[in-house]
Design a protein around this motif. Structure first.
Motif: not given
Length: 272
Positions: A32-38, A114-119, A122-130, A147-153
């Motif tokens: 769902a949503g629009r914008g960079p992939g998370v 999936l991160a590569r697929f989402a990038h 969605c384009g943009g500099p990269g994707v995030g993951a939580i 492609a992963m730029l923003a990891p959150v644990l």
């Protein structure tokens, strides 16, 4: 975001349920949503109404969210008997390394894809993951995907039998640390001080492996919501889920501040 009951199964009807096949493995993913992939990975025992609420917050902050179904019954309120059965199956599954330190779960390979697929989508500099709880460390292991730029644990809980263990091999940790240093990236992580499944020893191990690239946030137990689902009340039985089951959705609450900090981190990395 419309109010939805957290005490009833969530139909997830505002998501597109897609079957995404990567590396020969197909999984259901709610998008769902629009914008960079998370990518938001559910906590044990699955995509609960609390998890779905958090994913909607991410979506409404301006991101395309990918919520993979990794275990459990999608949308279900976590109840004791069903939740324990899901936990046991996951612990025995070849996809996850719930026990024993220094070995990442095989499921991470699919999540990197999936991160590569989402990038790509969605384009943009990269994707995030939580990652949360059972999947908490997965976001870190996914950093081996460029492609992963923003990891959150959030309350990383594996391995379950080793409080100061990390669900990554030493080789993976060294490669992740190298990338964090070279690209000036950080890894924010969240836990409650009295969490029985994500103890202080585990955060200390992350700090030893990643140095100041690991940004620890430890919330007081008094900040946790005490009114939650039966599984969390009787099985987890301690403050645990920072941005889902134990979040208090009121202005000024530490858990809401943690949620907002995560959203800001994603925005800085993916849209800033």
């Amino acid at each position: 975001m419309p109010d939805r009951s957290l005490n009833e199964d969530d139909p997830l009807d505002d998501f597109e349920r897609r079957t995404i096949e990567l590396d020969g493995v197909a999984k259901a993913v709610y998008v769902a949503g629009r914008g960079p992939g998370v990518i938001v990975m559910p906590e044990m025992p699955g995509i609960s109404p609390h998890v779905a609420r958090f994913v909607r917050w991410v979506r409404d902050a301006g991101f395309t969210v990918y919520l993979p179904s990794l275990f459990g019954r999608d949308g279900a309120v976590p109840r004791v008997e069903e939740g324990v059965a899901v936990l046991r199956r996951a612990c025995m599954s070849a996809e996850f390394r719930a026990l024993g330190r220094n070995g990442s779960s095989p499921a991470v390979r699919w999540l990197r894809a999936l991160a590569r697929f989402a990038h790509d989508e969605c384009g943009g500099p990269g994707v995030g993951a939580i990652g949360m709880c059972f999947t908490g460390n997965f976001a870190l292991s996914m950093m081996l995907e460029p492609a992963m730029l923003a990891p959150v644990l959030s309350q990383p809980s594996l391995p379950l039998d080793d409080p100061d263990g990390i669900d990554s091999t030493p080789e993976e940790l060294a490669l992740v640390r190298k990338r964090l240093d070279e690209e000036d990236l950080t890894v924010p992580a969240y836990r409650f001080s009295g969490d029985k499944f994500c103890r202080a020893q585990r955060f200390a191990a992350y700090e030893q492996a990643l140095g100041d690239r690991f940004v620890a946030r430890v919330l007081p137990d008094s900040a946790a919501n005490t009114e939650t689902s039966p599984f969390f009340e009787h099985v987890i039985a301690s403050p645990h889920s920072v941005v889902t089951a134990h979040l208090i959705d009121e202005a000024g609450q530490p858990t809401v501040a943690a949620r907002d900090e995560i959203l800001a981190f994603l925005g800085e990395r993916l849209t800033g």
